[in-house]
Motif scaffolding. Structure first.
Motif, short mmCIF file in Angstrom:
data_model
loop_
_atom_site.label_atom_id
_atom_site.label_comp_id
_atom_site.label_asym_id
_atom_site.label_seq_id
_atom_site.Cartn_x
_atom_site.Cartn_y
_atom_site.Cartn_z
N GLN A 140 0.88 -1.15 0.04
CA GLN A 140 -0.08 -0.06 0.17
C GLN A 140 0.76 1.13 -0.06
OE1 GLN A 140 -2.36 -0.40 3.49
NE2 GLN A 140 -1.16 0.41 4.67
N GLU A 141 2.18 0.91 0.24
CA GLU A 141 3.09 2.35 0.27
C GLU A 141 3.63 2.49 -1.01
OE1 GLU A 141 3.54 4.22 3.08
OE2 GLU A 141 2.30 3.30 4.39
N LEU A 142 3.26 1.60 -1.88
CA LEU A 142 3.93 1.86 -3.30
C LEU A 142 3.04 2.08 -4.20
CD1 LEU A 142 6.01 -1.75 -3.16
CD2 LEU A 142 6.85 0.59 -2.40
N ASP A 143 3.39 2.91 -5.15
CA ASP A 143 2.40 3.28 -6.10
C ASP A 143 2.83 2.49 -7.38
OD1 ASP A 143 0.74 4.83 -7.67
OD2 ASP A 143 2.03 6.43 -8.10
N ALA A 144 2.46 1.33 -7.46
CA ALA A 144 2.75 0.26 -8.68
C ALA A 144 1.50 -0.62 -8.90
CB ALA A 144 3.95 -0.24 -8.51
N THR A 145 1.39 -1.06 -10.28
CA THR A 145 0.46 -1.83 -10.21
C THR A 145 0.82 -3.38 -9.93
OG1 THR A 145 1.47 -2.41 -12.59
CG2 THR A 145 -0.41 -0.65 -12.37
N ASP A 146 1.99 -3.48 -9.70
CA ASP A 146 2.45 -4.87 -9.53
C ASP A 146 3.16 -4.68 -7.95
OD1 ASP A 146 4.67 -3.27 -10.12
OD2 ASP A 146 5.85 -5.02 -10.89
N ALA A 147 2.36 -3.95 -7.23
CA ALA A 147 3.02 -3.66 -5.71
C ALA A 147 3.08 -4.90 -5.00
CB ALA A 147 1.94 -2.64 -5.15
N GLU A 148 2.09 -5.89 -5.15
CA GLU A 148 1.93 -7.07 -4.08
C GLU A 148 3.13 -7.79 -4.67
OE1 GLU A 148 -1.02 -10.89 -3.69
OE2 GLU A 148 -1.96 -8.97 -3.99
N LEU A 149 3.44 -8.03 -6.09
CA LEU A 149 4.53 -8.82 -6.36
C LEU A 149 5.98 -8.46 -5.77
CD1 LEU A 149 6.15 -11.03 -7.85
CD2 LEU A 149 5.89 -9.69 -9.85
N ARG A 150 6.07 -6.98 -5.91
CA ARG A 150 7.09 -6.16 -5.38
C ARG A 150 7.44 -6.29 -3.79
NH1 ARG A 150 9.34 -2.09 -8.74
NH2 ARG A 150 8.29 -1.86 -10.63
N ALA A 151 6.43 -6.27 -3.09
CA ALA A 151 6.41 -6.57 -1.75
C ALA A 151 6.92 -7.90 -1.39
CB ALA A 151 5.05 -6.19 -1.04
N SER A 152 6.11 -8.98 -2.14
CA SER A 152 6.73 -10.27 -1.89
C SER A 152 8.24 -10.50 -2.20
CB SER A 152 5.93 -11.31 -2.70
OG SER A 152 4.49 -11.11 -2.28
N LEU A 153 8.83 -9.99 -3.26
CA LEU A 153 10.08 -9.82 -3.49
C LEU A 153 11.02 -9.40 -2.56
CD1 LEU A 153 10.08 -9.16 -7.60
CD2 LEU A 153 10.58 -11.39 -6.50
N VAL A 154 10.54 -8.29 -2.05
CA VAL A 154 11.31 -7.48 -0.89
C VAL A 154 11.30 -8.78 0.32
CG1 VAL A 154 11.09 -5.87 0.87
CG2 VAL A 154 10.91 -5.20 -1.42
N ALA A 155 10.12 -9.27 0.62
CA ALA A 155 10.28 -10.06 1.72
C ALA A 155 10.99 -11.47 1.45
CB ALA A 155 8.89 -10.73 1.98
N SER A 156 11.15 -11.80 0.17
CA SER A 156 12.10 -12.96 -0.19
C SER A 156 13.37 -12.58 0.02
CB SER A 156 11.60 -13.57 -1.46
OG SER A 156 12.25 -12.64 -2.41
N GLN A 157 13.70 -11.41 -0.32
CA GLN A 157 15.19 -11.24 -0.15
C GLN A 157 15.52 -10.91 1.32
OE1 GLN A 157 17.22 -10.47 -3.07
NE2 GLN A 157 18.90 -10.24 -1.40
N VAL A 158 14.82 -10.38 2.29
CA VAL A 158 14.77 -9.96 3.43
C VAL A 158 14.96 -11.50 4.32
CG1 VAL A 158 13.94 -8.93 5.66
CG2 VAL A 158 14.15 -7.73 3.39
N VAL A 159 14.03 -12.36 4.13
CA VAL A 159 14.17 -13.56 4.66
C VAL A 159 15.29 -14.31 4.36
CG1 VAL A 159 12.88 -15.65 4.96
CG2 VAL A 159 11.67 -13.58 5.05
N GLY A 160 15.65 -14.28 3.05
CA GLY A 160 16.87 -15.13 2.58
C GLY A 160 18.09 -14.51 3.20
#
Length: 195
Positions: A140-160
Motif C-alpha cells: 500500500q506504500e508503493l505506487d505500482a500496479t504490481d505492488a503485491e509482487l514487489r512486496a513479496s520480492l522484498v520479503a523473499s530477499q529479507v528472509v533469505g
C-alpha cells in the motif's frame, strides 16, 4: 486487618492477559490465522472481545505476540518506507539487521523461521500473517500496479538474508558488517520496490 492495595495494575490483569494469549495460541494453531477470530479467542479465554482488543489491539498484533514475532508491521513499515524514496531499500535492510542484532529479537526471529521451515502447523500461520498483515502494508506504500509482487520480492530477499546470516550462518554474510550488507543488499531491495 485487611491489606490495602496501592495504585497500579488491578488484580488478575496479568492472568487475564495470559489466558487470552494462551487462547490465541490454541485458536491460531487449530484454525489458522485467517479463520481465527477475536470473538472466538475471547470466547475460549472466557472474556469479552473488547478486552482482547484492550490488551492486544488488532488480530495481527495478537498473532505477533502469540508467536513472539519481533516486529509490528502496522507501526514499522510506514515508518521505514517514509523518507527519501531513493534510500528505502537501504532503510529496510538496515532496520531488519539492526533489529536482529538485538538478542531478544534474534532469538524469537530465528525460532519463527526455523518453525516455519520445519513445521507444517506454523507455516500456514506465518504465511497468512505475511499475506494479510506485512506484505499489504508494504504494497500500500508503493505506487505500482504490481505492488503485491514487489512486496513479496522484498520479503523473499529479507528472509533469505536473515536465513543466511542468523540461521545457516554463512561465514561471509555472518561476519560482514551491517553497513556492508546494507550497501550490497539495499540496492536490490530498492530495485524490487521502485524499478
Amino acid at each position: 486487618m485487611a491489606s490495602i492495595r496501592g495504585r497500579g495494575r488491578p488484580r488478575g490483569e496479568t492472568r487475564t492477559r495470559e489466558r487470552i494469549l494462551a487462547a490465541a495460541v490454541d485458536e491460531f494453531g487449530e484454525h489458522g490465522y485467517d479463520a481465527a477470530t477475536i470473538r472466538a479467542i475471547a470466547a475460549r479465554a472466557e472474556v469479552d472481545s473488547a478486552l482482547v482488543h484492550h490488551y492486544f489491539g488488532t488480530k495481527g498484533d495478537l498473532f505477533a505476540e502469540a508467536v513472539g514475532f519481533p516486529v509490528r508491521p502496522d507501526v514499522e513499515v510506514p515508518r521505514i518506507l517514509h523518507g527519501p524514496r531513493d534510500e528505502a531499500g537501504e532503510r529496510i535492510v538496515r532496520f531488519v539487521l539492526e533489529a536482529f542484532e538485538r538478542p531478544e529479537v534474534r532469538k524469537r526471529g530465528v525460532m519463527i523461521i526455523r518453525t516455519v521451515v520445519g513445521g507444517k502447523l506454523a507455516a500456514p500461520l506465518a504465511t497468512a500473517f505475511l499475506t494479510r498483515e506485512l506484505l499489504p502494508r508494504i504494497a500500500q506504500e508503493l505506487d505500482a500496479t504490481d505492488a503485491e509482487l514487489r512486496a513479496s520480492l522484498v520479503a523473499s530477499q529479507v528472509v533469505g538474508m536473515i536465513v543466511a546470516r542468523y540461521v545457516v550462518r554463512a561465514p561471509a554474510i555472518a561476519e560482514a558488517s551491517i553497513d556492508e550488507l546494507v550497501a550490497r543488499i539495499g540496492p536490490t531491495v530498492q530495485r524490487y520496490l521502485f524499478d
